[in-house]
Design an enzyme around this catalytic site. Sequence first.
Site, PDB file in Angstrom:
ATOM      1  N   GLU A   1       0.842  -1.305  -0.031  1.00 20.37           N
ATOM      2  CA  GLU A   1       0.080   0.001   0.074  1.00 20.37           C
ATOM      3  C   GLU A   1       0.718   1.290   0.090  1.00 20.37           C
ATOM      4  OE1 GLU A   1      -2.712  -0.792   3.200  1.00 20.37           O
ATOM      5  OE2 GLU A   1      -3.284  -2.582   2.304  1.00 20.37           O
TER       6      GLU A   1
ATOM      7  N   GLU B   1      -5.559 -10.697  -2.116  1.00 20.40           N
ATOM      8  CA  GLU B   1      -6.541 -10.637  -1.059  1.00 20.40           C
ATOM      9  C   GLU B   1      -7.884 -10.557  -1.370  1.00 20.40           C
ATOM     10  OE1 GLU B   1      -5.279  -7.503   1.694  1.00 20.40           O
ATOM     11  OE2 GLU B   1      -3.113  -7.961   1.346  1.00 20.40           O
TER      12      GLU B   1
HETATM   13  O1  9MR Z   1      -6.948  -9.367   7.778  1.00 14.30           O
HETATM   14  C1  9MR Z   1      -6.002  -8.731   8.193  1.00 14.30           C
HETATM   15  C2  9MR Z   1      -6.657  -8.368   9.722  1.00 14.30           C
HETATM   16  O2  9MR Z   1      -6.528  -9.602  10.457  1.00 14.30           O
HETATM   17  C3  9MR Z   1      -5.373  -7.565  10.486  1.00 14.30           C
HETATM   18  O3  9MR Z   1      -5.814  -7.267  11.746  1.00 14.30           O
HETATM   19  C4  9MR Z   1      -5.045  -6.100   9.601  1.00 14.30           C
HETATM   20  C5  9MR Z   1      -3.886  -5.664  10.220  1.00 14.30           C
HETATM   21  O4  9MR Z   1      -2.694  -6.489  10.365  1.00 14.30           O
HETATM   22  O5  9MR Z   1      -4.544  -6.691   8.345  1.00 14.30           O
HETATM   23  C6  9MR Z   1      -5.632  -7.365   7.678  1.00 14.30           C
HETATM   24  O6  9MR Z   1      -5.364  -7.629   6.323  1.00 14.30           O
HETATM   25  C7  9MR Z   1      -5.102  -6.489   5.409  1.00 14.30           C
HETATM   26  C8  9MR Z   1      -3.713  -6.827   4.812  1.00 14.30           C
HETATM   27  O7  9MR Z   1      -2.625  -7.179   5.504  1.00 14.30           O
HETATM   28  C9  9MR Z   1      -3.392  -5.720   3.870  1.00 14.30           C
HETATM   29  N1  9MR Z   1      -4.611  -5.424   2.978  1.00 14.30           N
HETATM   30  C10 9MR Z   1      -5.704  -4.894   3.845  1.00 14.30           C
HETATM   31  C11 9MR Z   1      -6.233  -6.353   4.490  1.00 14.30           C
HETATM   32  C12 9MR Z   1      -7.548  -6.227   5.407  1.00 14.30           C
HETATM   33  O8  9MR Z   1      -7.362  -4.923   6.018  1.00 14.30           O
END
Ligand code: 9MR
Length: 343
Positions: free
Chosen positions: A149, A256
């Site tokens: 990101e 994702e």
């Molecule tokens: O799904 C993930 C969630 O369980 C975590 O708490 C969060 C922070 O680490 O990240 C979420 O995954 C994200 C991913 O790493 C990057 N893209 C967006 C995803 C959804 O927020």
Amino acid sequence: MLTGALALSACGPGAKSQTVPADLPPLKTMAPFRIGTCVQALHLDDPALAGLVARQVSQLTPEWEMKMEYIVQPDGSFRFDAPDRIAAFARAHGMGLLGHTLVWYAQAPPAFQALDESRIKFVDAYRNYILAVAGRYRGQVVGWDVVNEAVAEDGNGWRDSLWSQKLGAFEHIALAYRTAREADPQAVLLLNDYNLEYNPRKRATFLKLAERLLSSGAPLTGLGTQMHVAADIEPSKIREMMRDLASLGLPIHVSELDISLSEAENKLLSRSDLQRRQAAVYGETAQAFMALPERQRFAFTLWGLRDRDSWLRKAHPTDAPAPFDDAGRPKLGAAALVEAFRG
Ligand code: 9MR
């Protein structure tokens, strides 16, 4: 004939079959590339979920335990127990492992914020982290989301972060790729971002950043498009994104994918309309990915297999964004994926 045709069109696109075949084959057996899901270490303790994961997918992305928030301790030391468990599960099941993620604007652990720069230079601590983490999983990961990101929300420029402030907006990104390559000569090194289908401006900035990295000699070797989308997305948006991303010739990771019912903006659609749209969008996304040249299909990753494990449930307790239901039974989305992968 006429009534048959009318009945079909009334079902709408992608809604050909309304039931999931009892003998639906596992996703991974249908696709000529790796199919992934995210997992947390605690998921592996749930035999039903671990079984579903082992049956359905051929690649794992740690959902959060390979990020700084887990690895970097307040005193600056690192812990690897949970990501090691996920890596071991992947190895035991002959699956790929996708490292996620080395550098993320959203994660700037206190140990980095309070770094005593009279003892260690910031740039050395940054490099040490990447060398330690990517080095530990060298030979185990198929790839890394090196920077996650990097592009600003509105698509105008790049994210401001601790990393950009300390090391430079472009420099910290290029350095992350060079350092990851030093640690792991084989892994595909990806740039990963979201809203690339919804926001053409963000997509253009993302591609410009990728080109600038390449022309500076940074070892960027893949592009990740997260695809957290809503069930009312127009399919043309997905096809346009795939076409633009493919233009650089790099492998593409659908990294994702989930398809939210709750985030749909079209309030005229009922929940069952949205469920049908969701299945269609799963199929359309897989078709758009299948339309890429074979050498550009890196992998296709779902952000969770079962509805109940989805991160979206926190914000929307009744959302059902995954291809399998709370009990792990395939939904129409899973059937649409199988059909699209079959070609
Ligand atoms: O799904 C993930 C969630 O369980 C975590 O708490 C969060 C922070 O680490 O990240 C979420 O995954 C994200 C991913 O790493 C990057 N893209 C967006 C995803 C959804 O927020």
